[in-house]
Every structure is written in structure tokens, then in C-alpha cells.
Design a protein around this motif. Structure first.
Motif, PDB file in Angstrom:
ATOM      1  N   MET A 201      37.187  48.591  42.831  1.00  0.00           N
ATOM      2  CA  MET A 201      35.742  48.484  42.637  1.00  0.00           C
ATOM      3  C   MET A 201      35.400  48.316  41.158  1.00  0.00           C
ATOM      4  O   MET A 201      34.519  47.531  40.786  1.00  0.00           O
ATOM      5  CB  MET A 201      35.024  49.722  43.180  1.00  0.00           C
ATOM      6  CG  MET A 201      35.092  49.906  44.682  1.00  0.00           C
ATOM      7  SD  MET A 201      34.451  48.487  45.607  1.00  0.00           S
ATOM      8  CE  MET A 201      35.965  47.957  46.384  1.00  0.00           C
ATOM      9  N   ARG A 202      36.103  49.048  40.295  1.00  0.00           N
ATOM     10  CA  ARG A 202      35.857  48.918  38.852  1.00  0.00           C
ATOM     11  C   ARG A 202      36.154  47.492  38.387  1.00  0.00           C
ATOM     12  O   ARG A 202      35.365  46.883  37.652  1.00  0.00           O
ATOM     13  CB  ARG A 202      36.714  49.922  38.079  1.00  0.00           C
ATOM     14  CG  ARG A 202      36.561  49.807  36.560  1.00  0.00           C
ATOM     15  CD  ARG A 202      37.414  50.811  35.830  1.00  0.00           C
ATOM     16  NE  ARG A 202      38.828  50.725  36.156  1.00  0.00           N
ATOM     17  CZ  ARG A 202      39.665  49.790  35.694  1.00  0.00           C
ATOM     18  NH1 ARG A 202      39.219  48.836  34.879  1.00  0.00           N
ATOM     19  NH2 ARG A 202      40.946  49.802  36.036  1.00  0.00           N
ATOM     20  N   LEU A 203      37.283  46.947  38.834  1.00  0.00           N
ATOM     21  CA  LEU A 203      37.643  45.579  38.449  1.00  0.00           C
ATOM     22  C   LEU A 203      36.655  44.559  39.017  1.00  0.00           C
ATOM     23  O   LEU A 203      36.308  43.580  38.344  1.00  0.00           O
ATOM     24  CB  LEU A 203      39.068  45.261  38.910  1.00  0.00           C
ATOM     25  CG  LEU A 203      40.171  46.023  38.166  1.00  0.00           C
ATOM     26  CD1 LEU A 203      41.515  45.822  38.858  1.00  0.00           C
ATOM     27  CD2 LEU A 203      40.245  45.571  36.711  1.00  0.00           C
ATOM     28  N   PHE A 204      36.203  44.782  40.238  1.00  0.00           N
ATOM     29  CA  PHE A 204      35.223  43.865  40.826  1.00  0.00           C
ATOM     30  C   PHE A 204      33.920  43.901  40.026  1.00  0.00           C
ATOM     31  O   PHE A 204      33.281  42.866  39.835  1.00  0.00           O
ATOM     32  CB  PHE A 204      34.945  44.226  42.289  1.00  0.00           C
ATOM     33  CG  PHE A 204      36.132  44.080  43.202  1.00  0.00           C
ATOM     34  CD1 PHE A 204      37.157  43.192  42.922  1.00  0.00           C
ATOM     35  CD2 PHE A 204      36.226  44.847  44.361  1.00  0.00           C
ATOM     36  CE1 PHE A 204      38.252  43.054  43.767  1.00  0.00           C
ATOM     37  CE2 PHE A 204      37.313  44.723  45.209  1.00  0.00           C
ATOM     38  CZ  PHE A 204      38.329  43.830  44.914  1.00  0.00           C
ATOM     39  N   ARG A 205      33.522  45.097  39.555  1.00  0.00           N
ATOM     40  CA  ARG A 205      32.314  45.215  38.727  1.00  0.00           C
ATOM     41  C   ARG A 205      32.487  44.455  37.418  1.00  0.00           C
ATOM     42  O   ARG A 205      31.577  43.777  36.951  1.00  0.00           O
ATOM     43  CB  ARG A 205      32.024  46.693  38.391  1.00  0.00           C
ATOM     44  CG  ARG A 205      31.269  47.462  39.439  1.00  0.00           C
ATOM     45  CD  ARG A 205      30.723  48.772  38.887  1.00  0.00           C
ATOM     46  NE  ARG A 205      31.699  49.575  38.170  1.00  0.00           N
ATOM     47  CZ  ARG A 205      32.514  50.461  38.709  1.00  0.00           C
ATOM     48  NH1 ARG A 205      32.495  50.654  40.021  1.00  0.00           N
ATOM     49  NH2 ARG A 205      33.362  51.161  37.982  1.00  0.00           N
ATOM     50  N   GLU A 206      33.666  44.607  36.818  1.00  0.00           N
ATOM     51  CA  GLU A 206      33.908  44.022  35.498  1.00  0.00           C
ATOM     52  C   GLU A 206      34.123  42.511  35.546  1.00  0.00           C
ATOM     53  O   GLU A 206      33.631  41.780  34.680  1.00  0.00           O
ATOM     54  CB  GLU A 206      35.129  44.690  34.848  1.00  0.00           C
ATOM     55  CG  GLU A 206      34.906  46.157  34.505  1.00  0.00           C
ATOM     56  CD  GLU A 206      36.191  46.855  34.078  1.00  0.00           C
ATOM     57  OE1 GLU A 206      37.264  46.201  34.074  1.00  0.00           O
ATOM     58  OE2 GLU A 206      36.128  48.056  33.764  1.00  0.00           O
ATOM     59  N   SER A 207      34.886  42.035  36.536  1.00  0.00           N
ATOM     60  CA  SER A 207      35.284  40.622  36.552  1.00  0.00           C
ATOM     61  C   SER A 207      34.737  39.830  37.726  1.00  0.00           C
ATOM     62  O   SER A 207      34.864  38.608  37.755  1.00  0.00           O
ATOM     63  CB  SER A 207      36.820  40.521  36.575  1.00  0.00           C
ATOM     64  OG  SER A 207      37.380  41.239  35.510  1.00  0.00           O
ATOM     65  N   GLY A 208      34.180  40.519  38.713  1.00  0.00           N
ATOM     66  CA  GLY A 208      33.728  39.848  39.927  1.00  0.00           C
ATOM     67  C   GLY A 208      34.797  39.911  41.011  1.00  0.00           C
ATOM     68  O   GLY A 208      35.996  39.956  40.708  1.00  0.00           O
ATOM     69  N   TYR A 209      34.349  39.899  42.238  1.00  0.00           N
ATOM     70  CA  TYR A 209      35.283  40.025  43.367  1.00  0.00           C
ATOM     71  C   TYR A 209      36.284  38.877  43.400  1.00  0.00           C
ATOM     72  O   TYR A 209      37.493  39.086  43.486  1.00  0.00           O
ATOM     73  CB  TYR A 209      34.506  40.099  44.692  1.00  0.00           C
ATOM     74  CG  TYR A 209      35.420  40.060  45.891  1.00  0.00           C
ATOM     75  CD1 TYR A 209      36.124  41.199  46.284  1.00  0.00           C
ATOM     76  CD2 TYR A 209      35.617  38.881  46.605  1.00  0.00           C
ATOM     77  CE1 TYR A 209      36.992  41.165  47.362  1.00  0.00           C
ATOM     78  CE2 TYR A 209      36.478  38.850  47.688  1.00  0.00           C
ATOM     79  CZ  TYR A 209      37.167  39.986  48.054  1.00  0.00           C
ATOM     80  OH  TYR A 209      38.038  39.946  49.122  1.00  0.00           O
ATOM     81  N   HIS A 210      35.794  37.646  43.321  1.00  0.00           N
ATOM     82  CA  HIS A 210      36.672  36.486  43.493  1.00  0.00           C
ATOM     83  C   HIS A 210      37.655  36.309  42.338  1.00  0.00           C
ATOM     84  O   HIS A 210      38.747  35.789  42.526  1.00  0.00           O
ATOM     85  CB  HIS A 210      35.837  35.222  43.698  1.00  0.00           C
ATOM     86  CG  HIS A 210      35.116  35.201  45.009  1.00  0.00           C
ATOM     87  ND1 HIS A 210      33.784  35.514  45.131  1.00  0.00           N
ATOM     88  CD2 HIS A 210      35.562  34.958  46.265  1.00  0.00           C
ATOM     89  CE1 HIS A 210      33.434  35.447  46.405  1.00  0.00           C
ATOM     90  NE2 HIS A 210      34.489  35.111  47.117  1.00  0.00           N
ATOM     91  N   ALA A 211      37.272  36.753  41.141  1.00  0.00           N
ATOM     92  CA  ALA A 211      38.140  36.574  39.970  1.00  0.00           C
ATOM     93  C   ALA A 211      39.212  37.655  39.858  1.00  0.00           C
ATOM     94  O   ALA A 211      40.160  37.512  39.088  1.00  0.00           O
ATOM     95  CB  ALA A 211      37.292  36.563  38.697  1.00  0.00           C
ATOM     96  N   THR A 212      39.091  38.708  40.624  1.00  0.00           N
ATOM     97  CA  THR A 212      40.053  39.815  40.547  1.00  0.00           C
ATOM     98  C   THR A 212      41.205  39.574  41.512  1.00  0.00           C
ATOM     99  O   THR A 212      40.991  39.239  42.678  1.00  0.00           O
ATOM    100  CB  THR A 212      39.367  41.153  40.890  1.00  0.00           C
ATOM    101  OG1 THR A 212      38.285  41.358  39.979  1.00  0.00           O
ATOM    102  CG2 THR A 212      40.334  42.311  40.783  1.00  0.00           C
TER     103      THR A 212
END
Length: 199
Positions: free
Chosen positions: A28-39
Motif C-alpha cells: 500500500m505504501r508503494l502504491f501510494r508513492e508510485s501508483g498501483y500500475h507502476a509498482t
């Protein structure tokens, strides 16, 4: 199964659930920072300090890290511990409340983030529906066993379908209102179902 074996199995399931929740928090932290599709899965695994192969032991796909959890065994255990003299719906409500009450504030925050993301990403909505259909089948089998009826009994399936409908409506409401109390919302929704859905 002996009491000691049941206790060990219960502890194992809780540990697995905690590990899955930790991986989800990193995701969830990575999705917040980079977006779902880019993670990527590799990035999630690295953040959680596990290998990608370990990630796939817990989650079959990247979508699953958002749409699934490992609380089903906890729900089953809590349901089976309910007194025999209460209705199946009350037993289910009690079991859901028992499972939710075990979640930490951090885990509840992750639940909210997951639901918000599911609402906004189409492929996650499809994954969530698949996950909930499996949960509905599990609830159907739990209720059927409790009342000594077959899982393909329409009345049993209807009850489990109605319960899943409540769970979906509560989770959508919670995604839109993060200030709300998830446990209270779920209890209110299931209480309304238990009362025959009065309006």
C-alpha cells in the motif's frame, strides 16, 4: 484434532495472517508513492524483505495483495466456537466481530487503503469479486455444516449471499468514509440483516 494441535494450527494461521498484512502494508505504501500500475512485485518483496518467490507463497498475483487476506481460517474458527443454541446468522455476526476485533489500528488502516484502491482500479474490482465469491462458498459450507444441511441448499446459499452483500456494502461505505469505525459499521450492517433488513 487434539486441543494442542488446534492451538498450534490457530497460532500458525494468525502468524500467516500477520505476515500477509505486513506485506500488504508495504504494498500500500508503494502504491501510494508510485501508483498501483507502476509498482512491481519485486519492489513489494524488496520492501517487505522477502524474496519474490516468498511473495507468491502468500499472493498468487499483484492484484491478490490488494483483494485477498488470510483471515478466513480465523473466521471459521470463531464461527465454530459459537454456542449451538444461537441462529446461524447470529453465529456469523459474532464470528465476524471477533475476527475484526483482533485487527490492530494499523491493520484497519490497511483495510481502508485496500478498499479505496479496489474502488479506483477496475482489475482490482474483478479480483475482489472473485475473492468474495470464494468467501461466500466458505460461509455457505460453514452454515450448512452447522445446521446439517447441504451446501447447495438454496436457503443456505441465499443466507451466505446476503451476508456477503452486507460485507460488500460495508466495505464500500468504509472506503468512502475513512473516518468511520469499520467494526461498528459491520456490526450495524449484519444486525440489520439479522433483523430482516428493515428500512
Amino acid at each position: 484434532m487434539a486441543a494442542d494441535q488446534q492451538k498450534t494450527a490457530g497460532l500458525r494461521e494468525r502468524k500467516k495472517a500477520k505476515t500477509m498484512a505486513a506485506v500488504q502494508r508495504h504494498a500500500m505504501r508503494l502504491f501510494r508513492e508510485s501508483g498501483y500500475h507502476a509498482t512491481t512485485v519485486e519492489q513489494i518483496a524488496e520492501a517487505a524483505e522477502i524474496s519474490p518467490s516468498t511473495f507468491f507463497r502468500y499472493f498468487a498475483t499483484k492484484e491478490d495483495v490488494v483483494s485477498s487476506d488470510n483471515y478466513d481460517p480465523i473466521l471459521i474458527s470463531a464461527f465454530e466456537e459459537q454456542p449451538a443454541d444461537i441462529s446461524p446468522l447470529r453465529a456469523l455476526r459474532n464470528a465476524v466481530m471477533a475476527g475484526l476485533s483482533e485487527l490492530s489500528a494499523e491493520e484497519l488502516e490497511t483495510v481502508w487503503e485496500r478498499n479505496r484502491l479496489i474502488v479506483s482500479v477496475p482489475e482490482l474490482r474483478a479480483s475482489m469479486l472473485n475473492n468474495l465469491s470464494q468467501t461466500m462458498q466458505m460461509i455457505t459450507e460453514m452454515i450448512a455444516k452447522r445446521i446439517d444441511r447441504k451446501p447447495d441448499d438454496l436457503a443456505v446459499r441465499t443466507m451466505s449471499g446476503a451476508a456477503i452483500g452486507v460485507i460488500i456494502s460495508v466495505l464500500l461505505n468504509y472506503a468512502e468514509h475513512p473516518e468511520a469505525n469499520l467494526i461498528q459499521l459491520m456490526d450495524e450492517g449484519l444486525a440489520q440483516l439479522e433483523a430482516g433488513l428493515p428500512l
